[in-house]
Write an enzyme that holds these catalytic residues in place. Structure first.
Site, PDB file in Angstrom:
ATOM      1  N   HIS A   1      60.163  14.564 -66.086  1.00  0.00           N
ATOM      2  CA  HIS A   1      59.002  15.233 -66.699  1.00  0.00           C
ATOM      3  C   HIS A   1      59.462  15.910 -67.982  1.00  0.00           C
ATOM      4  CE1 HIS A   1      55.513  18.347 -66.028  1.00  0.00           C
ATOM      5  NE2 HIS A   1      55.463  17.768 -67.205  1.00  0.00           N
TER       6      HIS A   1
ATOM      7  N   GLU B   1      56.948  11.394 -66.841  1.00  0.00           N
ATOM      8  CA  GLU B   1      55.847  12.286 -66.489  1.00  0.00           C
ATOM      9  C   GLU B   1      55.596  13.186 -67.687  1.00  0.00           C
ATOM     10  OE1 GLU B   1      56.670  13.828 -62.457  1.00  0.00           O
ATOM     11  OE2 GLU B   1      55.591  15.579 -63.186  1.00  0.00           O
TER      12      GLU B   1
ATOM     13  N   THR C   1      54.397  21.476 -61.335  1.00  0.00           N
ATOM     14  CA  THR C   1      53.027  21.011 -61.523  1.00  0.00           C
ATOM     15  C   THR C   1      52.182  21.512 -60.362  1.00  0.00           C
ATOM     16  OG1 THR C   1      54.021  19.036 -62.459  1.00  0.00           O
ATOM     17  CG2 THR C   1      51.659  18.962 -62.034  1.00  0.00           C
TER      18      THR C   1
ATOM     19  N   HIS D   1      65.180  18.452 -61.506  1.00  0.00           N
ATOM     20  CA  HIS D   1      65.882  19.638 -61.005  1.00  0.00           C
ATOM     21  C   HIS D   1      67.333  19.675 -61.433  1.00  0.00           C
ATOM     22  CE1 HIS D   1      62.430  21.047 -58.902  1.00  0.00           C
ATOM     23  NE2 HIS D   1      62.212  19.804 -58.537  1.00  0.00           N
TER      24      HIS D   1
ATOM     25  N   HIS E   1      54.861  15.118 -54.406  1.00  0.00           N
ATOM     26  CA  HIS E   1      54.897  16.563 -54.645  1.00  0.00           C
ATOM     27  C   HIS E   1      55.084  17.314 -53.343  1.00  0.00           C
ATOM     28  CE1 HIS E   1      54.606  20.340 -56.640  1.00  0.00           C
ATOM     29  NE2 HIS E   1      54.536  19.722 -57.795  1.00  0.00           N
TER      30      HIS E   1
ATOM     31  N   ARG F   1      58.514  18.267 -70.580  1.00  0.00           N
ATOM     32  CA  ARG F   1      57.481  19.287 -70.807  1.00  0.00           C
ATOM     33  C   ARG F   1      57.395  19.632 -72.274  1.00  0.00           C
ATOM     34  NH1 ARG F   1      55.544  22.635 -66.793  1.00  0.00           N
ATOM     35  NH2 ARG F   1      56.068  21.921 -64.719  1.00  0.00           N
TER      36      ARG F   1
ATOM     37  N   GLU G   1      48.664   8.743 -58.687  1.00  0.00           N
ATOM     38  CA  GLU G   1      49.640   9.364 -57.797  1.00  0.00           C
ATOM     39  C   GLU G   1      48.898  10.462 -57.052  1.00  0.00           C
ATOM     40  OE1 GLU G   1      53.421  10.705 -59.441  1.00  0.00           O
ATOM     41  OE2 GLU G   1      53.586  12.194 -57.840  1.00  0.00           O
TER      42      GLU G   1
HETATM   43  N1  PXP Z   1      55.028  14.068 -58.672  1.00  0.00           N
HETATM   44  C1  PXP Z   1      54.683  14.866 -59.709  1.00  0.00           C
HETATM   45  C2  PXP Z   1      53.522  14.461 -60.549  1.00  0.00           C
HETATM   46  C3  PXP Z   1      55.402  16.040 -60.002  1.00  0.00           C
HETATM   47  O1  PXP Z   1      55.035  16.828 -61.026  1.00  0.00           O
HETATM   48  C4  PXP Z   1      56.513  16.366 -59.205  1.00  0.00           C
HETATM   49  C5  PXP Z   1      57.316  17.597 -59.504  1.00  0.00           C
HETATM   50  O2  PXP Z   1      57.971  17.449 -60.713  1.00  0.00           O
HETATM   51  C6  PXP Z   1      56.842  15.494 -58.146  1.00  0.00           C
HETATM   52  C7  PXP Z   1      56.077  14.375 -57.892  1.00  0.00           C
HETATM   53  C8  PXP Z   1      58.012  15.765 -57.266  1.00  0.00           C
HETATM   54  O3  PXP Z   1      57.803  16.929 -56.549  1.00  0.00           O
HETATM   55  P1  PXP Z   1      58.975  17.578 -55.721  1.00  0.00           P
HETATM   56  O4  PXP Z   1      60.024  18.014 -56.708  1.00  0.00           O
HETATM   57  O5  PXP Z   1      58.316  18.720 -55.025  1.00  0.00           O
HETATM   58  O6  PXP Z   1      59.501  16.515 -54.795  1.00  0.00           O
END
Ligand code: PXP
Length: 239
Positions: free
Chosen positions: A43, A70, A101, A10, A191, A45, A151
């Site tokens: 992540h 990721e 995701t 983020h 997530h 992308r 996960e």
């Molecule tokens: N795990 C995975 C596989 C994700 O894709 C994400 C989001 O990027 C997260 C955890 C973290 O999610 P959040 O940003 O909602 O805490």
């Protein structure tokens, strides 16, 4: 003993909104580590709309805890992972139009392909985690393809609109964590976790790590990143 890994995507998203060089997810990762996070997740992308290759390369050089990359299970990403050598890779499904995701990886439907990807990453010394829904068939398939970790996707638990629905989703997660653990898989989860819904999941002590991004970064805007990480750690007994 459950610990906290922080997803710094983020920070990259905010930077990309301006197309300039700040805020820097690499700096954010250092602050998260100083505040006690045991891992950093990013992540990369396919379309590079948030994290950039530069971020992953610099994080590899600077992260002192553990770097979890990721990514989608594509040829390009496997090549990047083998080159950069993160401490682990988490494979996620990736759709271009999604905001984040959305669902777990369909391991059952791509056993052969994932077996090959996990084997190649393993030969490069990189353990693999599969981001899956709390579903028995996906857990058994994750074992079959020789993943090291799963996960467990906590999104539906986090999005539940009634106590009843949340309890039902929690029970599915608790059952999935046990099943994966006793199948010999190491277990992470994440997530959608926030300062209200994390404690219940963190109490499932077979989970090694929670991967949390958005809620911590959202709070960091108001209280600072160091404090936001410490406040999340306070909700996770082992961290
Ligand atoms: N795990 C995975 C596989 C994700 O894709 C994400 C989001 O990027 C997260 C955890 C973290 O999610 P959040 O940003 O909602 O805490």
């Amino acid at each position: 003993m459950t610990q906290l890994a922080i997803n710094v995507d983020h920070v990259a998203t905010l930077r990309q909104a301006r197309g300039i060089d700040e805020p820097d997810p690499v700096l954010a990762a250092g602050i998260c580590e100083l505040a006690g996070a045991v891992g950093i997740v990013i992540h990369l992308r396919e379309d590079r709309r948030h994290a950039q290759d530069r971020d992953v390369k610099l994080l590899r050089q600077t992260v002192k805890t553990k770097l979890n990359l990721e990514m989608g299970a594509t040829e390009e990403m496997v090549g990047i992972a083998l080159d950069i050598k993160p401490d682990m890779v988490t494979l996620v499904p990736e759709k271009r139009q999604e905001l984040t995701t959305e669902g777990g990886l369909d391991v059952v439907g791509q056993v052969d392909r994932l077996t090959g990807v996990i084997d190649r990453l393993g030969k490069g010394g990189i353990p693999v985690s599969l981001f899956i829904d709390p579903d028995s068939a996906q857990i058994q398939a994750s074992r079959e393809v020789k993943a090291t970790f799963v996960e467990i996707h906590t999104g539906r638990y986090c999005d539940a609109v009634s106590d009843e629905e949340q309890n039902r989703e929690f029970d599915l997660i608790a059952k999935a964590v046990d099943e994966a653990f006793y199948a010999g898989l190491r277990v992470n989860a994440g997530h959608g976790l926030n300062y209200v819904n994390t404690a219940r999941i963190a109490a499932l002590d077979k989970i090694e790590e929670l991967s949390i991004g958005h809620a911590v970064m959202a709070r960091a805007i108001f209280v600072g990143l160091d404090q936001a990480v410490r406040e999340m750690r306070a909700l996770i007994p082992g961290s």
